[in-house]
Design an enzyme around this catalytic site. Structure first.
Site, PDB file in Angstrom:
ATOM      1  CG  MET A   6      -1.984   5.799   1.977  1.00 40.98           C
ATOM      2  SD  MET A   6      -1.928   5.343   3.738  1.00 40.98           S
ATOM      3  CE  MET A   6      -1.653   6.937   4.498  1.00 40.98           C
ATOM      4  CB  CYS A   7      -1.985   4.547  -3.624  1.00 40.97           C
ATOM      5  SG  CYS A   7      -0.692   5.676  -4.189  1.00 40.97           S
ATOM      6  CE1 TYR A   8       0.078  -1.831  -2.574  1.00 45.20           C
ATOM      7  CE2 TYR A   8      -0.953  -0.727  -4.440  1.00 45.20           C
ATOM      8  CZ  TYR A   8      -0.883  -1.798  -3.574  1.00 45.20           C
ATOM      9  OH  TYR A   8      -1.769  -2.832  -3.701  1.00 45.20           O
TER      10      TYR A   8
END
Length: 111
Positions: A64-66
């Site tokens: 998961m990132c932004y």
């Protein structure tokens, strides 16, 4: 698996609920402290060795990132170093927080 797969927040949530995959968050430390998926491992250059020591390389990993873009490079990297199944979460933390606010650990909503 030679290439990572992308999954929806809904698919990621199912894995999260079933504890069938490791969730890693690659966002910056301040963003992670402000809020992250409950149980997520904060993956940075400094914590990569810790993940490798703790992880079962056969267990799927969700990155998961932004917004779901940077996680794609990280997902491919994790595959390249030996993780067997790696997913990039479409929409990243923003989609996760929008769809599953009860599954967010934050300064205002501790798990």
């Amino acid at each position: 698996m030679e290439h990572f797969q992308t999954i929806s927040p809904e698919q990621a949530y199912q894995h999260w609920q079933n504890k069938s995959a490791i969730m890693v968050d690659i966002r910056d430390p301040q963003s992670f402290r402000t809020g992250h998926a409950c149980g997520a491992f904060h993956l940075t250059n400094d914590t990569l060795n810790e993940l490798m020591l703790q992880a079962n390389f056969e267990q799927p990993v969700m990155v998961m990132c932004y917004h779901g873009h940077s996680s794609q490079s990280a997902a491919q990297y994790l595959l390249n170093i030996g993780f067997e199944t790696v997913y990039s979460i479409n929409g990243g933390f923003e989609a996760w927080r929008r769809d599953y606010p009860h599954a967010v650990d934050s300064l205002h909503n501790p798990a």
